[in-house]
Write an enzyme that holds these catalytic residues in place. Structure first.
Site, PDB file in Angstrom:
ATOM      1  N   ARG A 133       0.856  -1.188   0.000  1.00  0.00           N
ATOM      2  CA  ARG A 133       0.000   0.000   0.000  1.00  0.00           C
ATOM      3  C   ARG A 133       0.888   1.233   0.000  1.00  0.00           C
ATOM      4  NH1 ARG A 133      -2.645   0.214   4.992  1.00  0.00           N
ATOM      5  NH2 ARG A 133      -1.378   2.024   5.536  1.00  0.00           N
ATOM      6  N   GLU A 153       4.361   7.282   2.591  1.00  0.00           N
ATOM      7  CA  GLU A 153       5.207   6.113   2.806  1.00  0.00           C
ATOM      8  C   GLU A 153       4.731   4.974   1.924  1.00  0.00           C
ATOM      9  OE1 GLU A 153       4.834   5.032   6.891  1.00  0.00           O
ATOM     10  OE2 GLU A 153       2.713   4.493   6.740  1.00  0.00           O
ATOM     11  N   ASN A 155       4.159   0.820   2.213  1.00  0.00           N
ATOM     12  CA  ASN A 155       4.027  -0.263   3.190  1.00  0.00           C
ATOM     13  C   ASN A 155       4.220  -1.613   2.525  1.00  0.00           C
ATOM     14  OD1 ASN A 155       2.732   1.309   5.660  1.00  0.00           O
ATOM     15  ND2 ASN A 155       1.708   2.017   3.803  1.00  0.00           N
ATOM     16  N   SER A 160      -3.021  -3.067   6.006  1.00  0.00           N
ATOM     17  CA  SER A 160      -4.347  -3.425   6.483  1.00  0.00           C
ATOM     18  C   SER A 160      -5.443  -2.533   5.909  1.00  0.00           C
ATOM     19  CB  SER A 160      -4.370  -3.371   8.011  1.00  0.00           C
ATOM     20  OG  SER A 160      -4.028  -2.079   8.461  1.00  0.00           O
ATOM     21  N   LYS A 330      11.826   3.056   6.326  1.00  0.00           N
ATOM     22  CA  LYS A 330      11.852   4.492   5.996  1.00  0.00           C
ATOM     23  C   LYS A 330      13.205   4.905   5.420  1.00  0.00           C
ATOM     24  CE  LYS A 330       7.724   5.123   7.775  1.00  0.00           C
ATOM     25  NZ  LYS A 330       7.483   3.750   8.254  1.00  0.00           N
ATOM     26  N   LYS A 385      10.980  10.530  11.261  1.00  0.00           N
ATOM     27  CA  LYS A 385      10.411   9.184  11.233  1.00  0.00           C
ATOM     28  C   LYS A 385      11.475   8.146  11.565  1.00  0.00           C
ATOM     29  CE  LYS A 385       6.696   9.988   7.902  1.00  0.00           C
ATOM     30  NZ  LYS A 385       6.003   9.436   6.719  1.00  0.00           N
ATOM     31  N   GLU A 389       6.448   0.850  11.966  1.00  0.00           N
ATOM     32  CA  GLU A 389       5.124   0.891  11.360  1.00  0.00           C
ATOM     33  C   GLU A 389       4.090   0.889  12.480  1.00  0.00           C
ATOM     34  OE1 GLU A 389       4.905   1.301   8.209  1.00  0.00           O
ATOM     35  OE2 GLU A 389       6.984   0.852   7.711  1.00  0.00           O
ATOM     36  N   GLY A 390       2.857   1.263  12.128  1.00  0.00           N
ATOM     37  CA  GLY A 390       1.762   1.113  13.070  1.00  0.00           C
ATOM     38  C   GLY A 390       1.258   2.383  13.704  1.00  0.00           C
ATOM     39  N   ARG A 471      -8.305   7.198   4.633  1.00  0.00           N
ATOM     40  CA  ARG A 471      -8.401   7.391   6.083  1.00  0.00           C
ATOM     41  C   ARG A 471      -8.465   8.891   6.356  1.00  0.00           C
ATOM     42  NH1 ARG A 471      -3.103   4.225   7.606  1.00  0.00           N
ATOM     43  NH2 ARG A 471      -2.541   5.286   5.676  1.00  0.00           N
TER      44      ARG A 471
END
Length: 496
Positions: A133, A153, A155, A160, A330, A385, A389-390, A471
């Site tokens: 993604r 970014e 992924n 998800s 990253k 950064k 992740e998360g 989102r």
């Protein structure tokens, strides 16, 4: 007046109440769900007894049609780029191994060491499956500036909300069909709602890797976190695999795998039942799909890293492999923006290379000459950064100078400075959370484009773009994770 500053359309309280009722009941009827929160004092039951709707927006978010098309087109190049980065062992060793990030970041070092250990053992490189993604924000520093698309970014593990993003797309289509959104905007018409078949696309990628394995009776292994609240996003993929491809799924946590997983002399990955009373024979695994393992807290001890290595020691396809997970760091994103680096991996024409570079903002290593000083000087325009992740890991704006001052110089190599993307301001939304009701807010929306790529084991990269998500979060919230509680799920209305 800009569509952004006049969004969402004006509706009455009574109309909002009706949209909220229709939206929440649609969500509860269509697996747009989470499991309820739990705590140590109130742990979840062994089997779910209830669910709550996922956080949602009542109106889709406006995205310029040309920029959505640009993001979709870019995904094909990004799929190939990250596949080829994964296959370049020397590059990943240089960037993420000793002398690079592994020297200063414990998590990266653990992942890289597990990968290096497998190579030292002579374990063949696996068949890699990437379910990717690429995340973007709209960029408009000033109201008079043209709106651009900028990448946040890329992924490569546990990308998800693909399934729930498809469900919220259906939600907004339903509201448009059932209420016409009370004729509040001509933009809310079917031709401006792009199709979204993320479940089909992601499941097809898993099914293709399963087919390459060659044993139709094998299962796909979902490696999951214990007490996963976002289980419905995963179950919808599982149901699609069974219903459309006849492929079964086995779910396990790392702790469960430590006692149920083994690799045969022929490198078959075998999973035994958790309890003997189920009277189920061990199953062979064709694909290992990680919905855990992207954060250090997923590895409770060295035993969990050993389990991760065990799974990759098998001949099952890995989604992602250790190398592919490292490629999503990253630091790799920052290095790829340096002059001439993408040409190492892509036979790109001038137009494609320019399109990729146009999607980037400025990034630099905090340990580069003058990097820390520039980060302090330009703090209000930056985010720092780490290799995580998360959500919830970044350092923003005014917090940067004090953070850099106390960060040991040796640890700067683990951090990347990134110019802040400046989304259009004044966009509104009505956000609905279970237990928190409905709120109106000024918001920022992040667009994610899903892709899949199957490669390695002597195969050319085979890739596709397979869906999208949106989102949405309040303007004053820096982080953007839905599962972390920062954002709600949304969809798109295309505008010209």
């Amino acid at each position: 007046m800009s569509v952004f500053t006049s969004w969402p359309p004006d509706v009455s309280i009574e109309q909002l109440d009706q949209l909220t009722l229709l939206a929440t009941t649609y969500a509860l009827s269509h697996s747009l769900l989470y499991l309820p929160p739990f705590s140590s004092k109130s742990p979840p039951p062994p089997s779910p007894e209830s669910a709550i709707h996922a956080p949602i927006s009542l109106f889709p978010t406006p995205i310029p049609r040309r920029l959505f098309a640009q993001a979709v087109a870019l995904q094909r190049a990004y799929n190939t780029l990250y596949a080829r980065v994964t296959l370049d062992t020397a590059f990943l060793d240089e960037v993420m191994g000793p002398g690079g990030v592994a020297d200063v970041d414990d998590f990266t070092r653990a992942l890289w060491s597990a990968w290096k250990g497998l190579r030292d053992e002579g374990v063949p490189s696996p068949l890699h499956l990437g379910l990717f993604r690429s995340d973007y924000l709209l960029h408009q520093p000033n109201p008079e500036d043209p709106i651009e698309l900028k990448q946040v970014e890329f992924n490569t593990i546990s990308s998800s909300f693909g399934a729930l993003s498809q469900q919220v797309t259906g939600l907004h289509r339903y509201l448009a069909r059932s209420t016409q959104y009370f004729d509040t905007s001509p933009l809310l018409s079917p031709e401006n709602f792009p199709p979204n078949e993320t479940v089909k696309g992601l499941a097809a990628g898993l099914a293709e890797a399963h087919g390459v394995y060659g044993n139709p009776d094998a299962h796909i292994l979902f490696v999951v976190q214990p007490n996963e609240r976002n289980i419905f996003d995963q179950r919808l993929l599982e149901y699609e695999l069974l219903e459309s491809h006849g492929t079964h799924v086995t779910r396990r946590t790392f702790a469960e795998l430590s006692t149920t997983a083994s690799v045969s002399p022929t490198r078959s990955l075998l999973i035994t039942p958790i309890t003997s009373g189920l009277n189920i024979a061990p199953v062979e695994i064709s694909v290992v799909y990680y919905r855990a393992g992207y954060t250090p807290t997923d590895y409770a001890s060295a035993a969990d890293y050993a389990t991760r290595a065990l799974l990759e020691r098998s001949r099952a396809a890995q989604c992602p492999s250790l190398a592919l997970q490292l490629a999503g760091g990253k630091k790799v994103q920052e290095v790829l923006t340096r002059p001439g680096v993408i040409e190492r991996f892509l036979d790109v024409d001038t137009e494609t290379a320019a399109a990729l570079r146009t999607s980037w903002v400025g990034l630099w290593a905090l340990d580069a000459p003058g990097g820390a000083e520039d980060a302090v000087r330009r703090a209000e325009d930056l985010v720092l950064k780490p290799q995580r992740e998360g959500g919830g890991n970044n350092v923003y704006r005014g917090a940067i100078p004090a953070f850099v001052a106390r960060l040991p110089e040796a640890e700067r190599a683990a951090w990347v400075a990134m110019e802040l993307i400046r989304p259009p301001r004044g966009v509104g939304a009505h956000l609905v959370r279970s237990g928190a009701g409905r709120v109106g807010a000024r918001v920022v929306s992040e667009l994610g484009i899903f892709g899949r790529a199957l490669f390695g084991d002597g195969r050319e990269v085979k890739e596709e773009q397979v869906g999208w998500l949106v989102r949405t979060k309040a303007e004053d919230v820096d982080e953007g994770g839905v599962a972390a509680g920062f954002s709600v799920l949304d969809s798109i209305v295309l505008v010209d």
